[in-house]
Design a protein around this motif. Structure first.
Motif, PDB file in Angstrom:
ATOM      1  N   ASP A  13       9.569   5.777  -2.238  1.00 22.00           N
ATOM      2  CA  ASP A  13       9.693   5.272  -0.865  1.00 22.00           C
ATOM      3  C   ASP A  13       8.394   5.367  -0.087  1.00 22.00           C
ATOM      4  O   ASP A  13       8.397   5.600   1.127  1.00 22.00           O
ATOM      5  CB  ASP A  13      10.790   6.049  -0.099  1.00 22.00           C
ATOM      6  CG  ASP A  13      12.168   5.835  -0.696  1.00 22.00           C
ATOM      7  OD1 ASP A  13      12.454   4.706  -1.139  1.00 22.00           O
ATOM      8  OD2 ASP A  13      12.949   6.800  -0.731  1.00 22.00           O
ATOM      9  N   THR A  14       7.278   5.208  -0.753  1.00 22.25           N
ATOM     10  CA  THR A  14       5.987   5.304  -0.043  1.00 22.25           C
ATOM     11  C   THR A  14       5.215   3.991  -0.040  1.00 22.25           C
ATOM     12  O   THR A  14       4.170   3.894   0.593  1.00 22.25           O
ATOM     13  CB  THR A  14       5.082   6.386  -0.682  1.00 22.25           C
ATOM     14  OG1 THR A  14       4.873   6.053  -2.042  1.00 22.25           O
ATOM     15  CG2 THR A  14       5.697   7.774  -0.581  1.00 22.25           C
ATOM     16  N   ILE A  15       5.712   2.962  -0.755  1.00 22.35           N
ATOM     17  CA  ILE A  15       5.031   1.668  -0.792  1.00 22.35           C
ATOM     18  C   ILE A  15       5.505   0.819   0.402  1.00 22.35           C
ATOM     19  O   ILE A  15       6.704   0.640   0.594  1.00 22.35           O
ATOM     20  CB  ILE A  15       5.346   0.918  -2.114  1.00 22.35           C
ATOM     21  CG1 ILE A  15       4.833   1.714  -3.324  1.00 22.35           C
ATOM     22  CG2 ILE A  15       4.765  -0.481  -2.087  1.00 22.35           C
ATOM     23  CD1 ILE A  15       3.367   1.601  -3.575  1.00 22.35           C
ATOM     24  N   LEU A  48       0.845  -1.193   0.000  1.00 20.72           N
ATOM     25  CA  LEU A  48       0.000   0.000   0.000  1.00 20.72           C
ATOM     26  C   LEU A  48       0.881   1.244   0.000  1.00 20.72           C
ATOM     27  O   LEU A  48       1.889   1.293   0.686  1.00 20.72           O
ATOM     28  CB  LEU A  48      -0.870  -0.016   1.265  1.00 20.72           C
ATOM     29  CG  LEU A  48      -2.006   0.998   1.361  1.00 20.72           C
ATOM     30  CD1 LEU A  48      -3.125   0.617   0.394  1.00 20.72           C
ATOM     31  CD2 LEU A  48      -2.548   1.046   2.785  1.00 20.72           C
ATOM     32  N   CYS A  49       0.465   2.262  -0.783  1.00 26.40           N
ATOM     33  CA  CYS A  49       1.181   3.545  -0.740  1.00 26.40           C
ATOM     34  C   CYS A  49       0.661   4.339   0.456  1.00 26.40           C
ATOM     35  O   CYS A  49      -0.543   4.578   0.577  1.00 26.40           O
ATOM     36  CB  CYS A  49       0.957   4.333  -2.031  1.00 26.40           C
ATOM     37  SG  CYS A  49       1.632   6.012  -1.946  1.00 26.40           S
ATOM     38  N   VAL A  50       1.580   4.756   1.308  1.00 25.77           N
ATOM     39  CA  VAL A  50       1.158   5.492   2.513  1.00 25.77           C
ATOM     40  C   VAL A  50       0.750   6.927   2.180  1.00 25.77           C
ATOM     41  O   VAL A  50       0.169   7.616   3.011  1.00 25.77           O
ATOM     42  CB  VAL A  50       2.276   5.506   3.582  1.00 25.77           C
ATOM     43  CG1 VAL A  50       2.514   4.104   4.116  1.00 25.77           C
ATOM     44  CG2 VAL A  50       3.557   6.123   3.046  1.00 25.77           C
ATOM     45  N   GLN A  51       1.040   7.373   0.965  1.00 28.69           N
ATOM     46  CA  GLN A  51       0.671   8.743   0.582  1.00 28.69           C
ATOM     47  C   GLN A  51      -0.690   8.793  -0.112  1.00 28.69           C
ATOM     48  O   GLN A  51      -1.517   9.638   0.201  1.00 28.69           O
ATOM     49  CB  GLN A  51       1.731   9.325  -0.367  1.00 28.69           C
ATOM     50  CG  GLN A  51       3.023   9.710   0.312  1.00 28.69           C
ATOM     51  CD  GLN A  51       2.866  10.908   1.223  1.00 28.69           C
ATOM     52  OE1 GLN A  51       2.054  11.785   0.970  1.00 28.69           O
ATOM     53  NE2 GLN A  51       3.631  10.949   2.297  1.00 28.69           N
ATOM     54  N   CYS A  52      -0.905   7.894  -1.086  1.00 30.10           N
ATOM     55  CA  CYS A  52      -2.135   8.019  -1.885  1.00 30.10           C
ATOM     56  C   CYS A  52      -3.067   6.822  -1.729  1.00 30.10           C
ATOM     57  O   CYS A  52      -4.170   6.827  -2.272  1.00 30.10           O
ATOM     58  CB  CYS A  52      -1.800   8.233  -3.364  1.00 30.10           C
ATOM     59  SG  CYS A  52      -1.199   6.749  -4.194  1.00 30.10           S
ATOM     60  N   GLY A  53      -2.619   5.795  -1.017  1.00 25.29           N
ATOM     61  CA  GLY A  53      -3.491   4.646  -0.805  1.00 25.29           C
ATOM     62  C   GLY A  53      -3.499   3.645  -1.951  1.00 25.29           C
ATOM     63  O   GLY A  53      -4.284   2.693  -1.953  1.00 25.29           O
ATOM     64  N   PHE A  54      -2.630   3.823  -2.936  1.00 23.59           N
ATOM     65  CA  PHE A  54      -2.566   2.897  -4.068  1.00 23.59           C
ATOM     66  C   PHE A  54      -2.242   1.491  -3.556  1.00 23.59           C
ATOM     67  O   PHE A  54      -1.328   1.303  -2.756  1.00 23.59           O
ATOM     68  CB  PHE A  54      -1.481   3.368  -5.055  1.00 23.59           C
ATOM     69  CG  PHE A  54      -1.400   2.541  -6.312  1.00 23.59           C
ATOM     70  CD1 PHE A  54      -2.153   2.871  -7.423  1.00 23.59           C
ATOM     71  CD2 PHE A  54      -0.566   1.422  -6.375  1.00 23.59           C
ATOM     72  CE1 PHE A  54      -2.081   2.109  -8.583  1.00 23.59           C
ATOM     73  CE2 PHE A  54      -0.487   0.657  -7.537  1.00 23.59           C
ATOM     74  CZ  PHE A  54      -1.249   1.005  -8.637  1.00 23.59           C
ATOM     75  N   GLN A  55      -3.018   0.504  -4.033  1.00 25.03           N
ATOM     76  CA  GLN A  55      -2.773  -0.876  -3.617  1.00 25.03           C
ATOM     77  C   GLN A  55      -1.933  -1.556  -4.686  1.00 25.03           C
ATOM     78  O   GLN A  55      -2.381  -1.705  -5.834  1.00 25.03           O
ATOM     79  CB  GLN A  55      -4.097  -1.609  -3.428  1.00 25.03           C
ATOM     80  CG  GLN A  55      -4.912  -1.020  -2.273  1.00 25.03           C
ATOM     81  CD  GLN A  55      -6.204  -1.754  -2.024  1.00 25.03           C
ATOM     82  OE1 GLN A  55      -6.715  -2.453  -2.901  1.00 25.03           O
ATOM     83  NE2 GLN A  55      -6.746  -1.591  -0.834  1.00 25.03           N
ATOM     84  N   GLN A 103       8.986   3.271  -6.395  1.00 20.60           N
ATOM     85  CA  GLN A 103       8.108   4.390  -6.754  1.00 20.60           C
ATOM     86  C   GLN A 103       6.661   3.910  -6.787  1.00 20.60           C
ATOM     87  O   GLN A 103       6.365   2.843  -7.334  1.00 20.60           O
ATOM     88  CB  GLN A 103       8.484   4.945  -8.133  1.00 20.60           C
ATOM     89  CG  GLN A 103       7.687   6.198  -8.496  1.00 20.60           C
ATOM     90  CD  GLN A 103       8.050   6.735  -9.878  1.00 20.60           C
ATOM     91  OE1 GLN A 103       8.355   5.967 -10.788  1.00 20.60           O
ATOM     92  NE2 GLN A 103       8.009   8.044 -10.036  1.00 20.60           N
ATOM     93  N   CYS A 104       5.768   4.732  -6.223  1.00 21.46           N
ATOM     94  CA  CYS A 104       4.348   4.380  -6.251  1.00 21.46           C
ATOM     95  C   CYS A 104       3.815   4.573  -7.675  1.00 21.46           C
ATOM     96  O   CYS A 104       3.940   5.668  -8.241  1.00 21.46           O
ATOM     97  CB  CYS A 104       3.564   5.269  -5.287  1.00 21.46           C
ATOM     98  SG  CYS A 104       1.773   5.098  -5.484  1.00 21.46           S
ATOM     99  N   PRO A 105       3.187   3.546  -8.275  1.00 25.84           N
ATOM    100  CA  PRO A 105       2.640   3.714  -9.624  1.00 25.84           C
ATOM    101  C   PRO A 105       1.453   4.679  -9.656  1.00 25.84           C
ATOM    102  O   PRO A 105       1.105   5.205 -10.709  1.00 25.84           O
ATOM    103  CB  PRO A 105       2.166   2.294 -10.001  1.00 25.84           C
ATOM    104  CG  PRO A 105       2.821   1.381  -9.022  1.00 25.84           C
ATOM    105  CD  PRO A 105       3.022   2.177  -7.765  1.00 25.84           C
ATOM    106  N   GLY A 106       0.848   4.927  -8.484  1.00 27.14           N
ATOM    107  CA  GLY A 106      -0.316   5.808  -8.448  1.00 27.14           C
ATOM    108  C   GLY A 106       0.055   7.281  -8.395  1.00 27.14           C
ATOM    109  O   GLY A 106      -0.377   8.074  -9.225  1.00 27.14           O
ATOM    110  N   CYS A 107       0.881   7.653  -7.414  1.00 30.47           N
ATOM    111  CA  CYS A 107       1.181   9.085  -7.216  1.00 30.47           C
ATOM    112  C   CYS A 107       2.604   9.438  -7.645  1.00 30.47           C
ATOM    113  O   CYS A 107       2.978  10.611  -7.618  1.00 30.47           O
ATOM    114  CB  CYS A 107       0.954   9.485  -5.760  1.00 30.47           C
ATOM    115  SG  CYS A 107       2.070   8.674  -4.589  1.00 30.47           S
ATOM    116  N   ARG A 108       3.392   8.421  -8.005  1.00 27.59           N
ATOM    117  CA  ARG A 108       4.771   8.592  -8.476  1.00 27.59           C
ATOM    118  C   ARG A 108       5.715   9.148  -7.407  1.00 27.59           C
ATOM    119  O   ARG A 108       6.797   9.613  -7.717  1.00 27.59           O
ATOM    120  CB  ARG A 108       4.830   9.434  -9.762  1.00 27.59           C
ATOM    121  CG  ARG A 108       4.327   8.681 -10.972  1.00 27.59           C
ATOM    122  CD  ARG A 108       4.226   9.567 -12.180  1.00 27.59           C
ATOM    123  NE  ARG A 108       3.307  10.657 -11.963  1.00 27.59           N
ATOM    124  CZ  ARG A 108       1.980  10.531 -11.987  1.00 27.59           C
ATOM    125  NH1 ARG A 108       1.445   9.351 -12.222  1.00 27.59           N
ATOM    126  NH2 ARG A 108       1.200  11.567 -11.765  1.00 27.59           N
TER     127      ARG A 108
HETATM  128 ZN   LIG Z   1       1.090   6.729  -4.030  1.00 18.12          ZN
END
Ligand SMILES: [Zn+2]
Length: 247
Positions: free
Chosen positions: A241-243, A219-226, A233-238
């Motif tokens: 180090d947030t996954i 889970l991305c702690v910034q945008c909640g992307f699963q 890198q989070c594929p949702g918010c780019r």
């Molecule tokens: Zn994200």
């Protein structure tokens, strides 16, 4: 810094328009309550304050009908279309505004910046880049344009171009040097030595690739992307180090 709801950034052109209308009314010594344009703007602001962008847009379009030459209001309407998930209509509004003869330079550049955001949302990357190049050439508008350029290049995994845009941004505003982002861009480019000098203790230095297979949901702690697998890198918010694994 005090966090500001982005919706209030949209309110600024409305407040500008309201002030402009009020000034005109004062000059004409007319009763404010009798002016439908001001009424629509007031309704639009109230709807924005309530977070009701659809009603805000409806009132704003009414105000524009009353005063089609109030160009900042049209820019705000385009931005509201985009926020409501209609980037094609936002592009239409902003392009129409940019086609106006004699458009003031400041408004032209802010409109081009909004157009770049429209294109980004619509996934039309080459046109977004063209708009951002034009805006970033202006010292007064370069900072937000280069921030968007960094984002645009990352979306396309053009790491060298992202780093170049980040360098340009840091020259304008040294506070935006973003060591974490720079570290990962350098790692993507295989420049581990340069990356290490920025973040010598970063775990990626010992583990260049995130594990590709795991049973733990992420889970991305910034945008909640699963995410199905870990990544730097989070594929949702780019963001980097947030996954994290879901515990
Ligand atoms: Zn994200």
């Amino acid at each position: 810094m005090i966090p500001v709801d982005p919706i209030w950034l949209l309110a600024l052109p409305l407040l500008f328009g309201l002030g402009w209308v009020t000034a005109r009314l004062d000059r004409r010594q007319a009763a404010r309550s009798l002016d439908p344009e001001q009424g629509h703007l007031t309704e639009s602001l109230a709807a924005l304050a309530d977070g009701d962008a659809r009603t805000a847009l409806k009132s704003l379009l009414e105000a524009i009908r009353e005063r089609p030459d109030a160009l900042p209001l049209q820019r705000a309407a385009g931005t509201l279309f985009r926020r409501l998930g209609e980037p094609d209509r936002a592009i239409e509004v902003h392009l129409s505004l940019l086609g106006r003869p004699g458009l003031a330079e400041d408004l032209r550049l802010s409109c081009l910046l909004e157009l770049a955001r429209d294109y980004l949302d619509a996934g039309i990357m080459d046109r977004a880049q063209d708009s951002l190049e034009m805006v970033s050439a202006s010292p007064d508008h370069a900072e937000p344009a280069l921030g968007l350029m960094v984002d645009l290049m990352q979306r396309q995994r053009r790491w060298a171009d992202a780093l170049s845009a980040l360098d340009r941004l840091a020259r304008i505003n040294p506070a935006s040097s973003a060591a974490g982002l720079r570290f990962h861009l350098l790692m993507e480019l295989g420049r581990e030595g340069d990356a290490k000098s920025l973040c010598p203790d970063h775990p990626r230095l010992n583990r260049p690739s995130a594990p590709s297979k795991t049973l733990e949901p992420q889970l991305c702690v910034q945008c909640g992307f699963q995410a199905r697998q870990p990544s730097w890198q989070c594929p949702g918010c780019r963001r980097w180090d947030t996954i994290r694994p879901v515990t």
